[in-house]
Design a protein around this motif. Structure first.
Motif, mmCIF file in Angstrom:
data_model
loop_
_atom_site.group_PDB
_atom_site.id
_atom_site.type_symbol
_atom_site.label_atom_id
_atom_site.label_comp_id
_atom_site.label_asym_id
_atom_site.label_seq_id
_atom_site.Cartn_x
_atom_site.Cartn_y
_atom_site.Cartn_z
ATOM 1 N N ASP A 12 2.657 -5.325 2.184
ATOM 2 C CA ASP A 12 3.626 -4.403 1.606
ATOM 3 C C ASP A 12 4.111 -3.483 2.746
ATOM 4 O O ASP A 12 3.449 -3.386 3.794
ATOM 5 N N GLU A 72 6.092 0.138 2.251
ATOM 6 C CA GLU A 72 5.971 1.580 1.984
ATOM 7 C C GLU A 72 4.557 1.921 1.509
ATOM 8 O O GLU A 72 4.082 1.401 0.496
ATOM 9 N N GLY A 73 3.875 2.770 2.247
ATOM 10 C CA GLY A 73 2.514 3.168 1.872
ATOM 11 C C GLY A 73 1.457 2.246 2.452
ATOM 12 O O GLY A 73 0.266 2.490 2.290
ATOM 13 N N THR A 98 -1.682 -3.752 -0.166
ATOM 14 C CA THR A 98 -0.684 -2.875 -0.789
ATOM 15 C C THR A 98 -1.313 -1.536 -1.156
ATOM 16 O O THR A 98 -2.537 -1.450 -1.307
ATOM 17 N N ASP A 99 -0.443 -0.538 -1.337
ATOM 18 C CA ASP A 99 -0.933 0.776 -1.789
ATOM 19 C C ASP A 99 -0.879 0.911 -3.315
ATOM 20 O O ASP A 99 -1.391 1.880 -3.857
ATOM 21 N N VAL A 100 -0.243 -0.054 -3.996
ATOM 22 C CA VAL A 100 0.024 0.102 -5.432
ATOM 23 C C VAL A 100 -0.908 -0.817 -6.237
ATOM 24 O O VAL A 100 -0.841 -2.045 -6.104
HETATM 25 MG MG LIG Z 1 4.148 0.042 -1.237
#
Ligand SMILES: [Mg+2]
Ligand SMILES: CSCCC(=O)C(=O)COP(=O)(O)O
Length: 261
Positions: A16, A18-19, A211-213
């Motif tokens: 991923d 973002e983050g 991923t961050d999510v």
């Molecule tokens: Mg993300």
């Protein structure tokens, strides 16, 4: 340092942005404000171009699908080509884009327009893609160890290539074997991850997704991918249950590859 041992069957790392590779602050404080500040001017300048009209058509179709949502801004068809009429449609597109962005929506239509708009900002050096400091050295190490590395982001493939092609580390596009965006499906749907595995030409369990999510991690796991949740400064907090359920890493250096054993 906590270490996550990458299972031996993993041959592909799917990232991923973002983050995960890139601070949320870069997206929220640099990328997104550029869109809000420049969207009207961009539409006025490029209105007659085919690419711009395709972007507007996609946004109009999305607005129709969103018609039941609170606050949605419909985009009317042009009923003539007078300046006032064009200005009326442009204003609707601007309002629709700002509405979608206020909800951080990840629609393909919004992301496609954003990707096209960022092109000039990167090419003129006004913006450079940013990464957490562990990211680029770790990816180089993974590749040396024989891993394939792919990107899967809600940002369009074009936007991804700009971020990695015009970055603070220079053009690092050669570090990636391929890119996926929401054209393959949304990141919270497990079918998207199955399609990615098919497209890469391996089994889902040969892939580790970072991923961050957690909703994305959950969807990938349902598709039989391995997952680790990336905890970075500025990311949304995790619940205690999420913290105990998922493998967590705070830096790519915490991944221990089977080949480096
Ligand atoms: Mg993300
Ligand atoms: C080049 S991606 C730009 C950031 C963006 O628009 C976005 O939606 C990022 O979402 P992600 O899926 O990478 O968390």
């Amino acid at each position: 340092m906590v270490v996550f041992s990458v299972p031996a069957e993993v041959a592909v790392i799917l990232l991923d942005i973002e983050g995960t590779t890139t601070p949320i602050t870069f997206v929220q404080d640099t990328l997104f404000p550029y869109i809000k500040d420049n969207v009207k001017e961009y539409l006025r300048m490029h209105w007659e171009e085919e690419e711009c009209q395709e972007d507007v058509s996609l946004l109009r179709k999305q607005a129709e699908e969103d018609s039941k949502l609170d606050g949605v801004v419909p985009i009317p068809l042009e009923t003539g080509n007078g300046e006032d009429e064009i200005e009326r449609v442009i204003q609707a597109v601007v309002d629709n884009v700002c509405w979608q962005m206020s909800l951080d929506r990840k629609t393909t239509a919004l992301k496609q327009l954003q990707g096209h708009m960022w092109r000039a900002a990167y090419a003129t050096g006004r913006m450079k893609g940013e990464f957490f400091e562990d990211v680029v050295p770790a990816i180089r190490k993974w590749r040396e160890a024989g891993m394939k590395v792919y990107i899967y982001s809600s940002g369009s493939v074009e936007a991804q290539k700009l971020l990695f092609g015009y970055s603070t580390e220079g053009d690092i596009l050669e570090l990636f074997d391929g890119h996926f965006d929401t054209k393959i499906g949304h990141k919270v749907e497990s079918e998207s991850y199955r399609r990615i595995a098919t497209s890469i030409g391996c089994s889902a369990n040969n892939i580790l997704f970072l991923t961050d999510v957690t909703r994305e991690a959950n969807a990938a796991e349902e598709a039989d991918m391995h997952v680790a949740v990336v905890v970075r400064p500025g990311n949304a907090g995790l619940t205690d249950d999420e913290k105990s359920y998922y493998n967590l890493i705070t830096s790519f250096n915490e991944l221990f590859l089977p080949l480096s054993n």
